[in-house]
Design an enzyme around this catalytic site. Structure first.
Site, mmCIF file in Angstrom:
data_model
loop_
_atom_site.group_PDB
_atom_site.id
_atom_site.type_symbol
_atom_site.label_atom_id
_atom_site.label_comp_id
_atom_site.label_asym_id
_atom_site.label_seq_id
_atom_site.Cartn_x
_atom_site.Cartn_y
_atom_site.Cartn_z
ATOM 1 N N ASN A 1 -23.013 -46.492 -4.736
ATOM 2 C CA ASN A 1 -24.420 -46.386 -4.355
ATOM 3 C C ASN A 1 -25.280 -45.643 -5.367
ATOM 4 O O ASN A 1 -26.370 -45.177 -5.050
ATOM 5 C CB ASN A 1 -24.524 -45.710 -2.981
ATOM 6 N N GLU A 2 -24.777 -45.525 -6.598
ATOM 7 C CA GLU A 2 -25.481 -44.758 -7.627
ATOM 8 C C GLU A 2 -26.956 -45.180 -7.752
ATOM 9 O O GLU A 2 -27.839 -44.334 -7.947
ATOM 10 C CB GLU A 2 -24.786 -44.916 -8.989
ATOM 11 N N LEU B 1 -19.098 -37.874 -7.734
ATOM 12 C CA LEU B 1 -19.440 -36.865 -8.743
ATOM 13 C C LEU B 1 -20.284 -35.733 -8.159
ATOM 14 O O LEU B 1 -21.179 -35.957 -7.363
ATOM 15 C CB LEU B 1 -20.201 -37.518 -9.900
ATOM 16 N N GLY C 1 -18.230 -42.139 -6.719
ATOM 17 C CA GLY C 1 -16.935 -41.843 -7.301
ATOM 18 C C GLY C 1 -15.791 -41.921 -6.298
ATOM 19 O O GLY C 1 -14.649 -42.221 -6.674
#
Lengths: 338, 338, 338
Positions: free
Chosen positions: C211-212, C143, C188
């Site tokens: 890995n957000e 993203l 994403g």
């Protein structure tokens, strides 16, 4: 099978479809009540036809009460020697060997016989069940294609209902169930293996897997649920999309079978595994099994009629019938060539 | 335990059962409010009894408000040194060591103490929690069998509710939780390990697993859910049916533990793993954890009373009581033989 | 982007948000109806901007009917060369390469372009789709952070809805989808890879993973569902909590990718895998895929608006905005340093 006998069978199937489940239960209970278990001698061999005969008395009782029940009992009597069932009375372990040449395919009759025998072994108090094959190089090829090609709808519905019944009985069985996979085990053969608590496969040029996709058909939701429960979601995705047939080594690597041993060691491996499982308190073991499998069983139990409707609607599509026809023609061609 | 003290305890348990949860929260909040955290010095050692004393003031306040709350605080005061809790105030990592000889079994009192300490560490802002054992060769043997044998029903219900409470708090804990498994970890001991975010097990002649089936009892649904989430459906089926106790090497192979190291390296391995986890933004980490575990937590939260009823109805069955009795007799025999 | 053009885009986004889905379908149908497929020559290269032009006629038709639809078509025309799409007409396999420097990040425009192209390829009857990157060392960074930092709420909502749309289209795609992961694939980028039926990753100093958490944000439920379906529950727990980025070797070990090969072999490996999958009857293969993925798709489809609300409410929190701001500042610092 002649047209006449086929349509007679369908008429019976229709009558049966509304009471088959209850009827099974009656048979079991009555049989237990009479106490005349045919599995009384150690390692006695009893074939399915013998069992059918041994079911005569209770069924006759039933048939005097209800015309519909009579039809059911008649049909039991008409079975061939599709199964070779023996029970070791000292251990309470039954061995059920499929012996329906050429490939132990699941016809309506064969599935019915399997259901009756599962009920019978259970009601006779068997604690363990080994499912194997008497045919060399084949465990089971799965569903009988001719049941699905140009079918009579009533029989087709009964066929599918009986397959559901068999899965429900085997996947949730109170008995310890071990598959002795000594031959090819595609499609329904793979399903039967996965329903067991433990799978021992012979090494060699054999395969196992849900390969329905290759025939242009789709394994129903409860087939794929069973596969997911066995190998996990990701491997199930790959397996089902590709219709993948696994070699024994591939199968053990993804957990589709638990052990791979030389053909001549399958029986001994199954026996020692069974001995280990027999040590576990039965009731708690079965409750543990249900705790894990009941949600999957419930999913079908709650949508059984819908599942039959879906199957019938899908399989009778012109395109599907066409590919089944081509597949059958190819099979005939191949057997002529031999 | 004398009959008198036992029934007194039951009366307290009854009174407690209706307000225990709220009471925990009050204690935590008040304690924080007073700002008198006993975990203020680096690596200060505080035992559970000290904590109980340190809870005196706020509990006294509470007890002046409510008679029922007084009973609760009295009981906290009556706890033995069941836990050895220390906090590294620089890192915010707590170490909770179980020290209830002979086997760290989960009695109602022990579970209550564990719940109180989890709440306290959480409200004190601890970011990490290491759960270990002060006893050699044992992590925890799980549920205290005597709680389930010839039980007083009110206490039995409170026992089960507190076990649920402990699981709910630990499985969804905001803290980073690591199990330092330096000894045997059967049944409830295995459950506690699985609730953590990471498991380090000592190599050697130790075992871990949900072996309830071997006692003729069945691990509840949320035990098996936790197991499925840890090792997958297929391995959980085998493990639960067989009541399988895994060696450290077997456990790491199926993912039941994450690391197996020599006994003397467990502490250092846990420390370095914790250091790695502490680098992750706390809030997002905890939300990620809940996203995966909340559906499993919810399944119990929505059926908590039903689960207690099921447990009580199952465990008080004559057949189950009989096998628990035999098991206890065998345990006594064994300890006499030593 | 200037303030003016940004707010204009937002106005368009608002108008679009109520009809985007239907509009996609119309476009597809009309395009098929016109029969003017731009993917008609073998290995013809068609960039996204060309496609946008090729969509002119049907969109114009639509735009004459509805003002809102016109806004949509205008926007399509405004797209840059974000994608490099080619189709091998003999095999029916499309290759879609992301070419949005510097890191193929998913902005609203890029996601919209991806959705349109998926629809187009599907309606053109493509049987297979390879998703790759034209940029060296990067597959996709996921993203676009600037979409989430100090956002206009209407555009933010449209951004999230389009991301949902893209996931729904790709995860359930009728086409055989293979990811050619020749570069880094965090967040994403990892999601897109997992949506495919098969993943081939280049060996080397690359990473892949959700890995957000490291940014202090939380991957939504359908990201984690997709991850669970790929690597199982336990590995997903660890991966999400740690925001773990896997090396290619780690990724293949846990099943996050299916094959790791040298960079120069990725294309050939993808091609031979695709050739194998193309042999499977398409319809049955897709139904099998949906049988496994539909429950996961349904979970979002049934809570789509709620998911948007949750995302907007979470991402606009002051604390989250602050950490996004710090992350963006760090990124700028890093690119200045180069």
């Amino acid at each position: 099978m002649s047209m006449a006998s086929k349509s007679m069978l369908n008429a019976q199937a229709l009558a049966r479809s509304r009471l088959s489940y209850r009827c099974y239960n009656h048979l079991s209970k009555i049989h237990v009540g009479l106490g005349s278990t045919p599995y009384s001698t150690k390692n006695s061999k009893v074939t399915a036809s013998h069992q059918a005969h041994s079911l005569l008395s209770p069924c006759k009782l039933l048939s005097q009460q209800k015309a519909t029940a009579r039809k059911f009992s008649q049909r039991s009597l008409g079975q061939d020697n599709l199964l070779d069932v023996s029970v070791d009375s000292s251990s309470g372990v039954a061995t059920l060997k499929m012996q329906k040449p050429p490939v132990n395919s699941f016809s309506l009759e064969f599935l019915t016989s399997l259901c009756i025998n599962l009920d019978k072994l259970h009601s006779d108090g068997c604690r363990g069940l080994v499912i194997g094959s008497s045919l060399p190089k084949i465990f089971s090829a799965g569903l009988e294609i001719t049941e699905m090609y140009q079918p009579d709808e009533a029989r087709l519905r009964e066929f599918w209902r009986t397959l559901q019944e068999f899965w429900i009985k085997l996947y949730g069985s109170q008995m310890i169930t071990i598959a002795a996979i000594t031959g090819h085990s595609p499609a329904g053969g793979c399903l039967v293996s996965m329903c067991c608590d433990h799978r021992v496969m012979a090494d060699g040029k054999l395969t196992i897997g849900l390969n329905e996709t290759l025939l242009g058909i789709v394994a129903p939701r409860w087939f794929s649920d069973t596969l997911i429960n066995t190998v996990g979601h990701r491997e199930a995705e790959r397996a089902l999309q590709l219709g993948k047939l696994y070699s024994p080594q591939e199968a053990v690597a993804v957990g589709l079978v638990d052990q791979v041993v030389p053909l001549e060691s399958v029986a001994a491996t199954v026996e020692s595994t069974m001995a280990q499982w027999l040590k576990i308190p039965s009731h708690a073991r079965h409750l543990s099994k249900l705790q894990l499998r009941q949600p999957t069983l419930d999913r079908l139990l709650h949508t059984r009629q819908e599942d039959i409707d879906n199957f019938v609607s899908f399989i009778t599509k012109e395109s599907i019938q066409k590919s089944l026809g081509m597949y059958l023609a190819a099979l005939k061609q191949r057997s002529k060539a031999k």
